[in-house]
Design a protein around this motif. Structure first.
Motif, mmCIF file in Angstrom:
data_model
loop_
_atom_site.group_PDB
_atom_site.id
_atom_site.type_symbol
_atom_site.label_atom_id
_atom_site.label_comp_id
_atom_site.label_asym_id
_atom_site.label_seq_id
_atom_site.Cartn_x
_atom_site.Cartn_y
_atom_site.Cartn_z
ATOM 1 N N ASP A 9 0.806 -1.223 0.000
ATOM 2 C CA ASP A 9 0.000 0.000 0.000
ATOM 3 C C ASP A 9 0.840 1.274 0.000
ATOM 4 O OD1 ASP A 9 0.791 -0.632 2.610
ATOM 5 O OD2 ASP A 9 -0.957 0.318 3.508
ATOM 6 N N GLU A 10 2.155 1.152 0.099
ATOM 7 C CA GLU A 10 3.030 2.327 0.043
ATOM 8 C C GLU A 10 3.332 2.637 -1.424
ATOM 9 O OE1 GLU A 10 6.366 2.524 2.768
ATOM 10 O OE2 GLU A 10 5.451 0.919 3.954
ATOM 11 N N LYS A 11 2.605 3.576 -1.976
ATOM 12 C CA LYS A 11 2.675 3.862 -3.409
ATOM 13 C C LYS A 11 4.055 4.319 -3.862
ATOM 14 C CE LYS A 11 -2.222 4.622 -3.699
ATOM 15 N NZ LYS A 11 -3.332 5.492 -3.952
ATOM 16 N N ASP A 12 4.704 5.174 -3.083
ATOM 17 C CA ASP A 12 6.033 5.653 -3.474
ATOM 18 C C ASP A 12 7.046 4.511 -3.516
ATOM 19 O OD1 ASP A 12 5.069 8.232 -3.700
ATOM 20 O OD2 ASP A 12 5.764 8.855 -1.725
ATOM 21 N N LEU A 13 6.993 3.634 -2.520
ATOM 22 C CA LEU A 13 7.896 2.491 -2.488
ATOM 23 C C LEU A 13 7.664 1.597 -3.703
ATOM 24 C CD1 LEU A 13 10.032 0.726 -1.069
ATOM 25 C CD2 LEU A 13 8.139 -0.369 0.170
ATOM 26 N N CYS A 14 6.410 1.348 -4.030
ATOM 27 C CA CYS A 14 6.087 0.520 -5.194
ATOM 28 C C CYS A 14 6.654 1.118 -6.480
ATOM 29 C CB CYS A 14 4.577 0.366 -5.331
ATOM 30 S SG CYS A 14 3.831 -0.678 -4.075
ATOM 31 N N THR A 15 6.528 2.414 -6.624
ATOM 32 C CA THR A 15 7.021 3.089 -7.830
ATOM 33 C C THR A 15 8.543 2.962 -7.936
ATOM 34 O OG1 THR A 15 5.175 4.640 -7.768
ATOM 35 C CG2 THR A 15 7.117 5.299 -9.051
ATOM 36 N N LEU A 51 5.329 -9.123 -1.368
ATOM 37 C CA LEU A 51 4.071 -8.982 -0.639
ATOM 38 C C LEU A 51 4.278 -8.354 0.736
ATOM 39 C CD1 LEU A 51 1.020 -9.671 -0.419
ATOM 40 C CD2 LEU A 51 1.715 -11.951 0.369
ATOM 41 N N ASP A 52 3.648 -7.216 0.937
ATOM 42 C CA ASP A 52 3.654 -6.529 2.230
ATOM 43 C C ASP A 52 2.708 -7.250 3.186
ATOM 44 O OD1 ASP A 52 4.213 -4.533 4.145
ATOM 45 O OD2 ASP A 52 2.575 -3.271 3.438
ATOM 46 N N ASN A 53 2.908 -7.072 4.478
ATOM 47 C CA ASN A 53 2.039 -7.719 5.461
ATOM 48 C C ASN A 53 0.815 -6.866 5.785
ATOM 49 O OD1 ASN A 53 1.174 -9.715 7.255
ATOM 50 N ND2 ASN A 53 2.187 -8.733 8.972
ATOM 51 N N SER A 80 7.944 -6.415 5.397
ATOM 52 C CA SER A 80 7.227 -5.732 6.471
ATOM 53 C C SER A 80 8.177 -4.874 7.282
ATOM 54 C CB SER A 80 6.553 -6.737 7.400
ATOM 55 O OG SER A 80 5.870 -6.053 8.433
ATOM 56 N N ALA A 81 7.643 -3.819 7.843
ATOM 57 C CA ALA A 81 8.413 -2.978 8.757
ATOM 58 C C ALA A 81 8.472 -3.602 10.145
ATOM 59 C CB ALA A 81 7.800 -1.593 8.842
ATOM 60 N N TYR A 82 7.640 -4.604 10.381
ATOM 61 C CA TYR A 82 7.533 -5.221 11.705
ATOM 62 C C TYR A 82 7.866 -6.702 11.637
ATOM 63 C CZ TYR A 82 4.994 -0.908 12.167
ATOM 64 O OH TYR A 82 4.639 0.416 12.134
ATOM 65 N N ILE A 97 12.087 -13.339 3.309
ATOM 66 C CA ILE A 97 11.566 -12.257 4.144
ATOM 67 C C ILE A 97 12.529 -11.075 4.113
ATOM 68 C CG2 ILE A 97 10.864 -11.572 6.463
ATOM 69 C CD1 ILE A 97 10.207 -14.539 6.982
ATOM 70 N N LEU A 98 11.976 -9.882 3.849
ATOM 71 C CA LEU A 98 12.739 -8.638 3.883
ATOM 72 C C LEU A 98 12.078 -7.681 4.869
ATOM 73 C CD1 LEU A 98 13.412 -7.936 0.097
ATOM 74 C CD2 LEU A 98 15.066 -8.647 1.820
ATOM 75 N N GLU A 99 12.900 -6.978 5.615
ATOM 76 C CA GLU A 99 12.387 -6.000 6.564
ATOM 77 C C GLU A 99 12.544 -4.600 5.992
ATOM 78 O OE1 GLU A 99 12.746 -4.951 11.315
ATOM 79 O OE2 GLU A 99 14.132 -6.361 10.415
ATOM 80 N N LYS A 100 11.489 -3.795 6.098
ATOM 81 C CA LYS A 100 11.550 -2.395 5.671
ATOM 82 C C LYS A 100 12.353 -1.606 6.692
ATOM 83 C CE LYS A 100 7.127 -2.222 3.244
ATOM 84 N NZ LYS A 100 5.779 -1.648 3.241
ATOM 85 N N PRO A 101 13.096 -0.631 6.273
ATOM 86 C CA PRO A 101 13.228 -0.194 4.888
ATOM 87 C C PRO A 101 14.076 -1.186 4.092
ATOM 88 C CG PRO A 101 14.678 1.105 6.278
ATOM 89 C CD PRO A 101 13.896 0.188 7.189
ATOM 90 N N VAL A 102 13.629 -1.501 2.890
ATOM 91 C CA VAL A 102 14.345 -2.443 2.037
ATOM 92 C C VAL A 102 15.283 -1.684 1.112
ATOM 93 C CG1 VAL A 102 12.519 -4.184 2.079
ATOM 94 C CG2 VAL A 102 12.544 -2.486 0.274
ATOM 95 N N SER A 103 16.373 -2.334 0.774
ATOM 96 C CA SER A 103 17.269 -1.767 -0.215
ATOM 97 C C SER A 103 16.973 -2.440 -1.552
ATOM 98 C CB SER A 103 18.732 -2.004 0.164
ATOM 99 O OG SER A 103 19.050 -3.380 0.082
ATOM 100 N N LEU A 104 17.251 -1.750 -2.622
ATOM 101 C CA LEU A 104 17.005 -2.316 -3.944
ATOM 102 C C LEU A 104 17.896 -3.528 -4.174
ATOM 103 C CD1 LEU A 104 16.540 0.973 -5.975
ATOM 104 C CD2 LEU A 104 14.777 -0.571 -5.110
#
Length: 111
Positions: A9-15, A51-53, A80-82, A97-104
């Motif tokens: 749902d984080e539009k900027d991150l998706c872009t 996929l975000d949580n 997920s950030a959590y 599994i990746l934790e936000k903030p994610v790196s490219l």
């Protein structure tokens, strides 16, 4: 060319992720809710799902189990950030599994 679906749902991150993956010669689609994501899964049948949580209409990580059952060949990376808190609630051994903030670069290792 790998087909990738991002459900977050984080539009900027998706872009940002989409533009990065397009440069890596991937076909990328985005959904900002589980319901939109399910629709695009059926239509596009991606190779990879990011996929975000915490989504507006449910928990992505809970949906991941159902998605993997329905699309057994899809590679799913959960984001997920959590992470620590979320891991307690789900059996996620078969997922990346990746934790936000994610790196490219961290995303690139799963495509």
């Amino acid at each position: 060319m790998k087909r990738i679906l991002i459900i977050d749902d984080e539009k900027d991150l998706c872009t940002i992720i989409k533009h990065f993956l397009i440069k890596k010669n991937c076909d990328v689609d985005i959904a900002h809710s589980l319901s939109e994501g399910y629709h695009k899964l059926r239509l596009r049948k991606p190779d990879i799902l990011l996929l975000d949580n915490n989504l507006p209409d449910g928990k992505g990580w809970l949906a991941a189990v159902e998605i993997k059952r329905k699309y057994p060949n899809i590679s799913i990376t959960l984001i997920s950030a959590y992470r620590d808190k979320a891991l307690c609630n789900y059996d996620l051994k078969e997922f990346n599994i990746l934790e936000k903030p994610v790196s490219l670069s961290s995303i690139e290792q799963y495509i």
